[in-house]
Motif scaffolding. Structure first.
Motif, mmCIF file in Angstrom:
data_model
loop_
_atom_site.group_PDB
_atom_site.id
_atom_site.type_symbol
_atom_site.label_atom_id
_atom_site.label_comp_id
_atom_site.label_asym_id
_atom_site.label_seq_id
_atom_site.Cartn_x
_atom_site.Cartn_y
_atom_site.Cartn_z
ATOM 1 N N ILE A 1 -20.106 46.885 -76.856
ATOM 2 C CA ILE A 1 -19.038 46.122 -76.202
ATOM 3 C C ILE A 1 -18.216 46.949 -75.215
ATOM 4 C CG2 ILE A 1 -18.811 44.445 -78.065
ATOM 5 C CD1 ILE A 1 -16.225 45.981 -78.916
ATOM 6 N N HIS A 2 -18.372 48.290 -75.237
ATOM 7 C CA HIS A 2 -17.432 49.113 -74.461
ATOM 8 C C HIS A 2 -18.043 50.500 -74.248
ATOM 9 C CE1 HIS A 2 -13.592 51.400 -73.848
ATOM 10 N NE2 HIS A 2 -13.244 50.277 -73.236
ATOM 11 N N PRO A 3 -17.647 51.200 -73.177
ATOM 12 C CA PRO A 3 -18.213 52.547 -72.953
ATOM 13 C C PRO A 3 -17.922 53.534 -74.079
ATOM 14 C CG PRO A 3 -17.138 51.736 -70.964
ATOM 15 C CD PRO A 3 -16.821 50.749 -72.040
ATOM 16 N N THR A 4 -16.944 53.273 -74.936
ATOM 17 C CA THR A 4 -16.744 54.155 -76.094
ATOM 18 C C THR A 4 -17.752 53.841 -77.199
ATOM 19 O OG1 THR A 4 -15.087 52.631 -76.952
ATOM 20 C CG2 THR A 4 -14.269 54.528 -75.706
ATOM 21 N N SER A 5 -18.612 52.864 -76.946
ATOM 22 C CA SER A 5 -19.680 52.528 -77.898
ATOM 23 C C SER A 5 -21.029 52.719 -77.217
ATOM 24 C CB SER A 5 -19.516 51.084 -78.376
ATOM 25 O OG SER A 5 -20.553 50.746 -79.255
ATOM 26 N N SER A 55 -18.293 55.958 -84.989
ATOM 27 C CA SER A 55 -18.808 57.333 -85.062
ATOM 28 C C SER A 55 -20.332 57.390 -84.997
ATOM 29 C CB SER A 55 -18.324 58.019 -86.340
ATOM 30 O OG SER A 55 -18.752 57.268 -87.454
ATOM 31 N N HIS A 56 -20.968 56.242 -84.777
ATOM 32 C CA HIS A 56 -22.423 56.214 -84.556
ATOM 33 C C HIS A 56 -22.750 56.264 -83.060
ATOM 34 C CE1 HIS A 56 -26.590 55.409 -85.471
ATOM 35 N NE2 HIS A 56 -26.589 54.366 -84.662
ATOM 36 N N ALA A 57 -21.704 56.199 -82.219
ATOM 37 C CA ALA A 57 -21.934 56.155 -80.769
ATOM 38 C C ALA A 57 -21.545 57.499 -80.147
ATOM 39 C CB ALA A 57 -21.105 55.030 -80.148
ATOM 40 N N PRO A 58 -22.539 58.309 -79.736
ATOM 41 C CA PRO A 58 -22.197 59.638 -79.220
ATOM 42 C C PRO A 58 -21.648 59.641 -77.792
ATOM 43 C CG PRO A 58 -24.589 59.367 -79.333
ATOM 44 C CD PRO A 58 -23.985 58.125 -79.922
ATOM 45 N N ASN A 59 -21.783 58.504 -77.081
ATOM 46 C CA ASN A 59 -21.223 58.385 -75.723
ATOM 47 C C ASN A 59 -21.750 59.463 -74.776
ATOM 48 O OD1 ASN A 59 -19.706 56.228 -76.661
ATOM 49 N ND2 ASN A 59 -18.017 57.547 -77.284
ATOM 50 N N ARG A 115 -19.541 59.595 -71.596
ATOM 51 C CA ARG A 115 -18.699 60.786 -71.796
ATOM 52 C C ARG A 115 -17.302 60.427 -72.301
ATOM 53 N NH1 ARG A 115 -20.600 64.951 -66.962
ATOM 54 N NH2 ARG A 115 -22.787 64.409 -67.092
ATOM 55 N N GLU A 116 -17.195 59.245 -72.918
ATOM 56 C CA GLU A 116 -15.930 58.866 -73.551
ATOM 57 C C GLU A 116 -15.831 59.559 -74.905
ATOM 58 O OE1 GLU A 116 -13.546 57.184 -72.283
ATOM 59 O OE2 GLU A 116 -14.511 56.380 -70.491
ATOM 60 N N THR A 117 -14.618 59.612 -75.424
ATOM 61 C CA THR A 117 -14.428 60.185 -76.755
ATOM 62 C C THR A 117 -14.782 59.133 -77.801
ATOM 63 O OG1 THR A 117 -12.665 61.569 -75.934
ATOM 64 C CG2 THR A 117 -12.706 61.195 -78.309
ATOM 65 N N ALA A 118 -15.580 59.544 -78.767
ATOM 66 C CA ALA A 118 -15.978 58.599 -79.813
ATOM 67 C C ALA A 118 -14.788 58.295 -80.724
ATOM 68 C CB ALA A 118 -17.122 59.182 -80.626
ATOM 69 N N ILE A 119 -14.803 57.113 -81.339
ATOM 70 C CA ILE A 119 -13.672 56.702 -82.172
ATOM 71 C C ILE A 119 -14.143 56.304 -83.568
ATOM 72 C CG2 ILE A 119 -12.263 56.014 -80.203
ATOM 73 C CD1 ILE A 119 -12.970 53.084 -80.851
ATOM 74 N N ALA A 120 -13.232 56.442 -84.526
ATOM 75 C CA ALA A 120 -13.560 56.159 -85.922
ATOM 76 C C ALA A 120 -12.263 55.879 -86.673
ATOM 77 C CB ALA A 120 -14.268 57.372 -86.529
ATOM 78 N N PRO A 121 -12.360 55.289 -87.878
ATOM 79 C CA PRO A 121 -11.132 55.086 -88.665
ATOM 80 C C PRO A 121 -10.465 56.420 -88.986
ATOM 81 C CG PRO A 121 -13.090 54.403 -89.917
ATOM 82 C CD PRO A 121 -13.532 54.688 -88.523
ATOM 83 N N SER A 122 -11.280 57.421 -89.325
ATOM 84 C CA SER A 122 -10.766 58.763 -89.617
ATOM 85 C C SER A 122 -11.639 59.750 -88.861
ATOM 86 C CB SER A 122 -10.860 59.055 -91.115
ATOM 87 O OG SER A 122 -10.187 58.054 -91.846
ATOM 88 N N TRP A 162 -25.342 61.213 -85.163
ATOM 89 C CA TRP A 162 -26.548 61.671 -84.448
ATOM 90 C C TRP A 162 -26.127 62.004 -83.014
ATOM 91 C CZ3 TRP A 162 -28.980 59.054 -80.205
ATOM 92 C CH2 TRP A 162 -28.324 57.866 -79.829
ATOM 93 N N GLY A 163 -26.973 62.662 -82.279
ATOM 94 C CA GLY A 163 -26.695 62.867 -80.857
ATOM 95 C C GLY A 163 -26.010 64.180 -80.538
ATOM 96 N N GLY A 164 -25.800 65.043 -81.532
ATOM 97 C CA GLY A 164 -25.243 66.353 -81.223
ATOM 98 C C GLY A 164 -24.047 66.704 -82.082
ATOM 99 N N PRO A 165 -23.556 67.940 -81.906
ATOM 100 C CA PRO A 165 -22.434 68.405 -82.737
ATOM 101 C C PRO A 165 -21.104 67.878 -82.199
ATOM 102 C CG PRO A 165 -23.177 70.150 -81.282
ATOM 103 C CD PRO A 165 -24.057 68.979 -81.002
ATOM 104 N N LEU A 166 -20.960 66.569 -82.218
ATOM 105 C CA LEU A 166 -19.774 65.914 -81.664
ATOM 106 C C LEU A 166 -18.960 65.315 -82.799
ATOM 107 C CD1 LEU A 166 -21.798 63.974 -78.964
ATOM 108 C CD2 LEU A 166 -20.342 65.941 -78.501
ATOM 109 N N GLN A 167 -17.717 65.044 -82.495
ATOM 110 C CA GLN A 167 -16.856 64.390 -83.488
ATOM 111 C C GLN A 167 -16.240 63.131 -82.899
ATOM 112 O OE1 GLN A 167 -15.316 68.219 -86.077
ATOM 113 N NE2 GLN A 167 -13.857 66.659 -85.452
#
Ligand code: ADP
Ligand code: SF4
Length: 688
Positions: free
Chosen positions: A63-67, A109-113, A117-124, A130-135
């Motif tokens: 739905i969005h570039p952060t996904s 947190s399943h979307a590495p973007n 190149r957006e920052t991924a988002i999560a409840p915590s 997957w997709g690399g050592p990203l948070q």
């Protein structure tokens, strides 16, 4: 004519503002075609609608570039620019009177973007899975407000694109709505974390937002995984899985329920049989009055009727059965049950999506080629006055014969062995692979009632035989043979110590069974990376032998990650007591030992071993081809015009490649314009 006992499957079902014409429901599934191949995607879904699926869904739609799930190729609805591509799909589905559904997703947190190149988002705050050592960062209340708006915006675009059903999706451990719900992902202390009601809050709000935004014209569906098969660390159908359905019972107009994650939802036939989800989803209808759709690799109409009559489901959901046979509902409707091309549960289709390319299907070679090559699972251009001799009755030969006879050509098929099926007959007798025999059986069934098909077994043909027959067109589908000299990915030269008599090639083991092996520990050297090494290990272990599984890879059968079974395969070998030696290659063999070497340090270890089975690579059985090449001068007198190698005889590969090679030979014979269409990027979207 339809058998009246299947009438119930063709009853219409009210889904909010819409009515589906029957109970056949193609649930969301990925195809690897996605936003980069929208014409291919639309054609694939259109064929399903034509085949009678009353509802046809997209794959997950970001739905969005952060996904951003790049490099995966899912559907995308980031902005209005995505609407025309999605409109291709809704038009293709509506053309055949079916409802089009879209599965909106924010992957959290399943979307590495990786592309956006957006920052991924999560409840915590959590690592990306997957997709690399990203948070992914923990979102605040303003972010949550924005996230809700993104869902609303996407739903409105979906409405403009013509969708009838809009999904809120909380499954497969791949969506932020599910992540908020799961206490292992959600460590928040505000009103969106902690108690069950708090963790459910975002899901509840998004469903309400979607209803308010588009609920008057679109049906709002919820896809929710009621069970994660991980005990109390995850959703259990007897605990919060049930609580969620109870809490949101009447909120959607249709419930689409399943297991999570994807490896549990789409289990292969090696590990789960038709209906494997029933014990987990059976309760759902008792806590909601809304229609319920569920899956379980259903291909049998009798089972489908049972599910409806027993009050388990209202709609028969299918992903893989609709891929293997896009016209399954139509065949039931027309009383052509024997024509159903049943899914074999091999998950070659999921491997397409997992490797970011249009999927293939072992049973249905037209998948992914509906638009590009114009292939159709049921229709094929006629070819009269064409005579063919096919040598070899494996998947390539059988499919070539089937396609050609469907076109009206005359086909004689000669198989050396007592039974048809080639490698499928051998492999389907291995542990867990019985359903693979459907590849053979469906094709034999289709050929048996064709007057223009002659099938002969126990008929090994030589070049002399072929020249004496005078049949103008010959297809060699003589298969391939596993090497037993060790050559493969790791060892590029033959290993001299494998010339010993205690080395057994996979073909020998499959043909004669494990009792031919000497007493003592048996080593399998698996350099192939897919299923066979592990299945042979199972076969040998089941015969009571001690088994060593030697592999240069860090895990057993790494390619099977793509078919969603790696974890189960490794667990099964561990359960069977198979000793797994990863990161090892072969260094020596005696009559009672095998020596392995670490692929990094090269240090050697010797293990007791009575016999070795190398599973490395196969060589084409192409002697006949070369015999015929040296006699080219005799062809014209013999009336021979064309000779073509197909399937493993040309280049050994997956069974899916063999059926596709057979189909391609059949469908393309005599055709001249064979250049496939290509989608190009034009005006902000991919187009024809
Ligand atoms: P593919 O996957 O390409 O269909 P298979 O190995 O499954 O290949 O099947 C090849 C089939 O061809 C086997 O059943 C084999 O017995 C048969 N075959 C091989 N050589 C001959 C031959 N000379 N005459 C008739 N049949 C043959
Ligand atoms: Fe079924 Fe295999 Fe085809 Fe997938 S690839 S739909 S699992 S037959």
């Amino acid at each position: 004519m339809r058998d009246p006992r299947f009438d119930i499957l063709f009853e219409p079902v009210q889904i909010g503002p819409h009515t589906t014409r029957n109970r056949f429901y193609q649930v969301p599934h990925c195809t690897g075609m996605g936003y980069r191949h929208p014409n291919a995607e639309a054609a694939h879904r259109g064929v399903k609608a034509e085949g009678g699926w009353g509802v046809v869904c997209t794959q997950e739609a970001e739905i969005h570039p952060t996904s951003d799930l790049s490099p995966a190729n899912e559907a995308r609805i980031w902005s209005d620019a995505d609407i025309p591509a999605l409109r291709l799909m809704t038009d293709a589905v509506h053309e055949h009177g079916s409802l089009a559904a879209i599965q909106l997703v924010h992957g959290g947190s399943h979307a590495p973007n990786l592309y956006s190149r957006e920052t991924a988002i999560a409840p915590s705050a959590m690592p990306i899975d997957w997709g690399g050592p990203l948070q992914a960062r923990a979102i605040d209340l303003t972010d949550i407000k924005n996230l809700r708006q993104w869902y609303v915006d996407a739903a409105k675009r979906a409405q403009t694109a013509g969708f009838d059903i809009v999904y809120a999706y909380a499954g497969h451990d791949m969506t932020i709505l599910q992540h908020f719900l799961l206490s292992r992902h959600n460590h928040r202390t505000d009103q969106y974390g902690g108690s069950f009601e708090n963790r459910l809050r975002l899901f509840r709000e998004v469903v309400a937002d979607l209803k308010e935004a588009v609920g008057d014209t679109c049906a709002i569906a919820i896809r929710f995984a009621v069970e994660e098969l991980m005990g109390s660390d995850g959703i259990e159908h007897t605990a919060e899985g049930r609580d969620v359905i109870e809490a949101l019972a009447e909120e959607p107009v249709v419930w689409d329920v399943n297991l999570s994650d994807w490896t549990n939802d789409s289990q292969t036939s090696r590990f789960a049989k038709e209906g494997f989800q029933e014990p987990y989803t059976a309760f759902v209808k008792s806590v909601t009055t809304k229609p319920v759709v569920g899956v379980g690799r259903y291909t049998s109409p009798d089972t489908m009727v049972r599910l409806i009559k027993s009050g388990h489901l209202d709609l028969i959901g299918a992903a893989r059965p609709s891929i293997a046979d896009p016209h399954l509902p139509r065949k039931i409707e027309e009383g052509r049950i024997n024509d159903i091309r049943e899914c074999i549960g091999c998950n070659i289709c999921t491997a397409g999506d997992n490797t970011n390319v249009p999927m293939r299907c072992t049973q249905n070679p037209t998948v992914g080629e509906e638009w590009r090559r114009g292939w159709h699972p049921e229709r094929i251009k006629p070819l009269a006055n064409s005579q063919h001799l096919i040598i070899g009755g494996g998947p390539a030969g059988l499919e070539a014969a089937r396609a050609l006879t469907q076109r009206g050509a005359d086909v004689t098929l000669s198989e050396a062995r007592e039974t048809l099926g080639g490698r499928v007959t051998l492999e389907s007798s291995l542990p867990g692979l019985a359903e693979w025999a459907r590849v053979r059986d469906w094709r034999i069934g289709q050929l048996n009632d064709k007057p223009n098909a002659q099938l002969y077994t126990q008929s090994p043909l030589t070049a002399d035989d072929i020249l004496s027959y005078g049949i103008p067109n010959v297809a060699l589908a003589t298969g391939a043979t596993w090497r037993s000299d060790g050559v493969g990915r790791t060892h590029k030269r033959p290993l001299p110590y494998l010339e010993a008599s205690n080395v057994f090639g996979p073909d020998t083991l499959m043909a004669n069974g494990p009792n031919q092996l000497p007493q003592g520990p048996i080593a399998i050297f698996d350099d192939d990376t897919f299923y066979l090494g592990s299945v042979l290990a199972e076969l040998v272990a089941n015969s009571g032998r001690e088994v060593l599984f030697i592999t240069p890879n860090p895990i057993v059968a790494p390619y099977s990650d793509n078919t969603l079974e790696q974890d189960r395969i490794q667990c099964r070998l561990i359960d069977l007591g198979v000793k797994i030696l990863p990161l090892q290659t072969l260094a020596g063999l005696t009559t009672d030992t095998v020596t392995t070497a670490c692929i990094y340090a090269r240090n050697e270890t010797t293990h007791p071993c009575a016999a070795l089975i190398p599973v490395t690579m196969r060589l084409p059985n192409d002697d006949l081809w070369y015999d015929l090449q040296v006699r080219k001068a005799d062809w014209a007198d013999a009336g021979l015009e064309t000779i073509t190698r197909i399937g493993d005889c040309y280049n050994p590969g997956l069974i899916a490649l063999a059926t596709q090679a057979g189909y391609r030979y059949g469908v393309e014979f005599g055709e001249t314009d064979l250049t496939p269409k290509r989608e190009v990027f034009k005006g902000g979207t991919f187009t024809a």
